[in-house]
Design an enzyme around this catalytic site. Structure first.
Site, mmCIF file in Angstrom:
data_model
loop_
_atom_site.group_PDB
_atom_site.id
_atom_site.type_symbol
_atom_site.label_atom_id
_atom_site.label_comp_id
_atom_site.label_asym_id
_atom_site.label_seq_id
_atom_site.Cartn_x
_atom_site.Cartn_y
_atom_site.Cartn_z
ATOM 1 N N THR A 1 -6.444 -7.269 -24.732
ATOM 2 C CA THR A 1 -5.695 -6.026 -24.885
ATOM 3 C C THR A 1 -6.643 -4.833 -24.742
ATOM 4 O O THR A 1 -7.829 -4.989 -24.500
ATOM 5 C CB THR A 1 -4.993 -5.983 -26.247
ATOM 6 O OG1 THR A 1 -5.974 -6.106 -27.291
ATOM 7 C CG2 THR A 1 -3.992 -7.127 -26.377
ATOM 8 N N SER B 1 -0.292 -10.505 -20.850
ATOM 9 C CA SER B 1 0.469 -10.483 -22.095
ATOM 10 C C SER B 1 -0.499 -10.241 -23.242
ATOM 11 O O SER B 1 -1.669 -10.629 -23.173
ATOM 12 C CB SER B 1 1.205 -11.808 -22.311
ATOM 13 O OG SER B 1 1.929 -11.782 -23.534
ATOM 14 N N PHE C 1 0.355 -15.036 -25.579
ATOM 15 C CA PHE C 1 0.917 -16.068 -24.718
ATOM 16 C C PHE C 1 1.627 -17.179 -25.489
ATOM 17 O O PHE C 1 2.117 -18.127 -24.887
ATOM 18 C CB PHE C 1 -0.188 -16.672 -23.838
ATOM 19 C CG PHE C 1 -0.605 -15.765 -22.721
ATOM 20 C CD1 PHE C 1 0.072 -15.753 -21.522
ATOM 21 C CD2 PHE C 1 -1.674 -14.896 -22.886
ATOM 22 C CE1 PHE C 1 -0.296 -14.903 -20.494
ATOM 23 C CE2 PHE C 1 -2.056 -14.043 -21.864
ATOM 24 C CZ PHE C 1 -1.367 -14.041 -20.668
ATOM 25 N N HIS D 1 -4.103 -9.654 -39.427
ATOM 26 C CA HIS D 1 -5.008 -10.371 -38.525
ATOM 27 C C HIS D 1 -6.342 -10.628 -39.221
ATOM 28 O O HIS D 1 -6.687 -9.970 -40.204
ATOM 29 C CB HIS D 1 -5.274 -9.557 -37.252
ATOM 30 C CG HIS D 1 -4.178 -9.640 -36.236
ATOM 31 N ND1 HIS D 1 -4.205 -10.508 -35.179
ATOM 32 C CD2 HIS D 1 -3.019 -8.951 -36.124
ATOM 33 C CE1 HIS D 1 -3.107 -10.354 -34.450
ATOM 34 N NE2 HIS D 1 -2.375 -9.411 -35.006
ATOM 35 N N LYS E 1 -10.702 -9.274 -35.554
ATOM 36 C CA LYS E 1 -9.799 -8.629 -34.597
ATOM 37 C C LYS E 1 -10.341 -7.254 -34.241
ATOM 38 O O LYS E 1 -10.626 -6.438 -35.118
ATOM 39 C CB LYS E 1 -8.402 -8.510 -35.210
ATOM 40 C CG LYS E 1 -7.361 -7.839 -34.328
ATOM 41 C CD LYS E 1 -6.989 -8.690 -33.137
ATOM 42 C CE LYS E 1 -5.832 -8.070 -32.361
ATOM 43 N NZ LYS E 1 -5.598 -8.742 -31.073
ATOM 44 N N GLY F 1 -1.934 -5.714 -29.692
ATOM 45 C CA GLY F 1 -1.021 -5.626 -28.559
ATOM 46 C C GLY F 1 0.351 -6.181 -28.887
ATOM 47 O O GLY F 1 1.377 -5.668 -28.428
ATOM 48 N N THR F 2 0.387 -7.236 -29.701
ATOM 49 C CA THR F 2 1.665 -7.813 -30.123
ATOM 50 C C THR F 2 2.460 -6.810 -30.950
ATOM 51 O O THR F 2 3.677 -6.655 -30.771
ATOM 52 C CB THR F 2 1.419 -9.097 -30.934
ATOM 53 O OG1 THR F 2 0.687 -10.023 -30.119
ATOM 54 C CG2 THR F 2 2.721 -9.736 -31.382
#
Length: 249
Positions: A83, A106, A109, A141, A145, A151-152
């Site tokens: 991301t 993405s 995934f 997270h 991270k 990004g999610t």
């Protein structure tokens, strides 16, 4: 598939394992720091014989990686899970068209996460009719991270804004004031070794509905990436996860 892995952290190593289990061959590992790397940087020579490359590098370098990769002649298809480059989507999509390759990106995934996106989308459309419900989001997270919000989380934010008319803005940083009725607060927590979880709350004076996806490990993420790459072989175009899955997010 003949694979190049760009970035060999935890995700790169896990993708390596799942790719081998499914009968694929990893030809190249590109990482400037890892002792198992075959190459320290992306070069035409490092990509010889490769038909799909995976970029799971780092948000701080991914944009430069993409720009260089897409400038190469006869570049292989590319799947991107890193991301931090989404503000340049238009630029990258144009570069993909010029390169005439298949490109699939993405923030996540995992098949389960993408099903979760669909569930949240349906819930948002339903709750749009009922003004008594407010909406909030939160994510958790691990301490390593590198970006926040993830990004999610950004995809979830966009789903909510697109489907709940009374909400027009997401606040995803520290909030030291009363939230406005048109805002959604989406908070992020980083710590420990937890993989990740995301929760959307739909809250009224009468009740609360929570929708949560929690990952037990990274396996679903890695397996989904390999399956998506298998689908990408031989294709040209700029694709998202929903193109592979066959539904619209």
């Amino acid at each position: 598939m003949k694979i190049a892995l760009i970035g060999y952290g935890q995700m790169g190593q896990l993708i390596h394992q799942f790719a081998q289990r499914r009968g694929h061959e990893v030809l190249t590992i590109i990482d400037p720091k890892h002792s198992s790397a075959t190459d320290s940087k992306i070069t035409p020579e490092a990509l010889l014989g490769v038909n799909v490359a995976f970029d799971f590098s780092h948000p701080g370098v991914v944009l430069d990686n993409l720009r260089y990769f897409l400038s190469l002649k006869n570049a292989p298809n590319l799947l991107v899970g890193t991301t931090g480059w989404y503000t340049h989507l238009g630029e990258i999509e144009r570069s993909v068209a010029r390169a005439n390759i298949g490109f699939l990106w993405s923030s996540n995934f995992s098949i389960g996460v993408n099903l979760y996106f669909e569930i949240v989308k349906k819930a948002a459309k339903l709750i749009n009719k009922y003004n008594e419900y407010d909406i909030w989001g939160t994510e958790l997270h691990h301490a390593q991270k590198a970006d926040s919000p993830s990004g999610t989380a950004k995809i979830l934010e966009e789903i909510l804004l697109q489907n709940i008319e009374r909400k027009t803005k997401v606040v995803d940083n520290r909030l030291d004031r009363k939230i406005e009725p048109y805002e959604i607060h989406f908070s992020s927590t980083r710590g420990g070794a937890v993989n990740f979880s995301h929760t959307i709350g739909l809250d009224s004076e009468a009740d609360t509905i929570t929708l949560t996806h929690a990952a037990r490990n990274r396996d679903g993420y890695a397996l989904g990436a390999v399956q998506a790459a298998e689908w990408l072989v031989g294709k040209c175009g700029f694709f998202k996860m929903e193109d592979f899955l066959g539904f619209e997010i």
